[in-house]
Scaffold this active site. Sequence first.
Site, PDB file in Angstrom:
ATOM      1  N   ASP A  13      39.973  56.845  70.551  1.00 43.17           N
ATOM      2  CA  ASP A  13      40.748  57.205  69.367  1.00 43.17           C
ATOM      3  C   ASP A  13      40.037  58.323  68.621  1.00 43.17           C
ATOM      4  OD1 ASP A  13      42.450  55.164  70.044  1.00 43.17           O
ATOM      5  OD2 ASP A  13      41.786  53.788  68.467  1.00 43.17           O
ATOM      6  N   GLY A  41      44.903  47.647  75.189  1.00 47.40           N
ATOM      7  CA  GLY A  41      44.267  46.705  76.108  1.00 47.40           C
ATOM      8  C   GLY A  41      42.818  46.466  75.765  1.00 47.40           C
ATOM      9  N   GLU A 137      51.342  50.051  77.047  1.00 51.69           N
ATOM     10  CA  GLU A 137      50.631  51.313  77.247  1.00 51.69           C
ATOM     11  C   GLU A 137      50.192  51.509  78.691  1.00 51.69           C
ATOM     12  OE1 GLU A 137      48.933  52.456  72.822  1.00 51.69           O
ATOM     13  OE2 GLU A 137      47.541  51.569  74.247  1.00 51.69           O
ATOM     14  N   GLY A 220      52.088  42.040  58.667  1.00 50.37           N
ATOM     15  CA  GLY A 220      51.044  42.652  57.856  1.00 50.37           C
ATOM     16  C   GLY A 220      50.528  41.695  56.803  1.00 50.37           C
ATOM     17  N   ASP A 250      46.450  44.360  67.442  1.00 48.74           N
ATOM     18  CA  ASP A 250      45.711  44.045  68.667  1.00 48.74           C
ATOM     19  C   ASP A 250      44.689  42.948  68.421  1.00 48.74           C
ATOM     20  OD1 ASP A 250      47.099  46.039  70.002  1.00 48.74           O
ATOM     21  OD2 ASP A 250      45.599  47.563  69.509  1.00 48.74           O
ATOM     22  N   ASN A 274      45.526  35.227  62.422  1.00 52.94           N
ATOM     23  CA  ASN A 274      45.884  35.859  61.164  1.00 52.94           C
ATOM     24  C   ASN A 274      44.628  36.164  60.339  1.00 52.94           C
ATOM     25  OD1 ASN A 274      47.998  36.728  59.368  1.00 52.94           O
ATOM     26  ND2 ASN A 274      47.576  34.945  58.101  1.00 52.94           N
ATOM     27  N   SER A 289      36.166  47.303  64.947  1.00 57.68           N
ATOM     28  CA  SER A 289      36.420  46.517  63.739  1.00 57.68           C
ATOM     29  C   SER A 289      36.699  45.048  64.032  1.00 57.68           C
ATOM     30  CB  SER A 289      37.604  47.110  62.966  1.00 57.68           C
ATOM     31  OG  SER A 289      38.817  46.928  63.687  1.00 57.68           O
TER      32      SER A 289
END
Length: 311
Positions: A13, A41, A137, A220, A250, A274, A289
Site C-alpha cells: 500500500d 488476503g 482481489e 463501521g 479485513d 468487532n 495495524s
Amino acid sequence: MGRVFVAGSINMDVVATAERHPRIGETVAGEAVLYFPGGKGANQAVASAKLGVPTTLIGRLGTDAFGKELRTFLAAQGVDLSFVKDTDGTHSGTAIITLANADNTIVVVPGANGLVEADDVAAPVLARGDVAVSQFEIPLPAIAAFFRRARAVGATTILNPAPAKQADKALLDLVDILVLNETELGYLTGTELRDSDTPERFSEAARALGQGRIVCVTLGKRGVLALVDNQPLLVPGREVKAVDTTGAGDCFVGALASQLAIGKPLGDALAYANAAASICVQRMGAAPSMPTADEVEDALSPSRPGEGRDP
C-alpha cells in the site's frame, strides 16, 4: 484447534496523506507518502496470525523489491507462507491510497494477484474444523476451486466480496459466511443503501443473500449486523477515535475466522472481531495495524478505561 487458510491478495500500500481528497481533475498538496504491507488476503491472514491461530496464506508475489519486503514482513507476523509463490515477469500487487481525515480512496493494481489459479489453492491440505477465507482481489475461478476443496472436507468457508463485483450463484452456494459492508451489500443486491439506514433496512437487503448462509454486514462505528437463520443479530459499535480505516474490514474478517477456528460460538466471535477492528482503526496502515490477542482481550474487558469500550 482448527487452522485458518486465506487465499487472497498481497499488496504494497502506497499511502499519500492530505488535508482533503482532490476533486476530479484537481491537484492538492500532500503531507506524506507512506508504505505499508497490505492486500485483503495478507491483511486477513496477519489479523488471524497475530491473534495466535495457525494461519496459512495462499497467493502470489512478484519478484520485485516490494515482493521481497512483503514476504519478510508477513513471515515476521507468523503467517505460514509455504504456499505463496514468487512469479516472474510481473510486479507485486500495489494499492495507491489517498488518506484524508481518516477516510480513504483506493486504486488497486493486481499484478501477481491476478495470476492466482486453481492449482495454487489445490496444494494446501485442509481438514474439518479449518476455516477457508477469500475475497475478490484474486480471480473468481481460484476462489471457487478453493471453496470446493474446503467444503469437501467439512471446513467453514468465509467470503468477503470486496471489491464488489458480480459473482455467479455457483460460487455463492459454496459460502457458509458472507462478510461485507453496506456498499458491497447494496451492489450485490441492487439496493440503494446509506450508512444512516436502520438495521431493519440492512436486514431486509441481507435476506436476499441469506439462502442458508450467514450474512454479516459491517457498519463501521455502528457495529455489525449478522443475519443468522433469517434472524438479525446486532453487535453494537465501539466508540473510538479513528485515525485510518484502511484494513478495518479485513481485520474483522481475519479475527472472525480465527475465533471460529478455535471453536468460539458465532456471537462471541462477532463481538471479538468487532473489538479487534475498533483497535485497528486507531492506527495507521493496513496489515501493521492488526492487534494482538492481549490487546483485544483488554478492549473487551469491562474494567478497561478509555477508548475501545462499548458506548
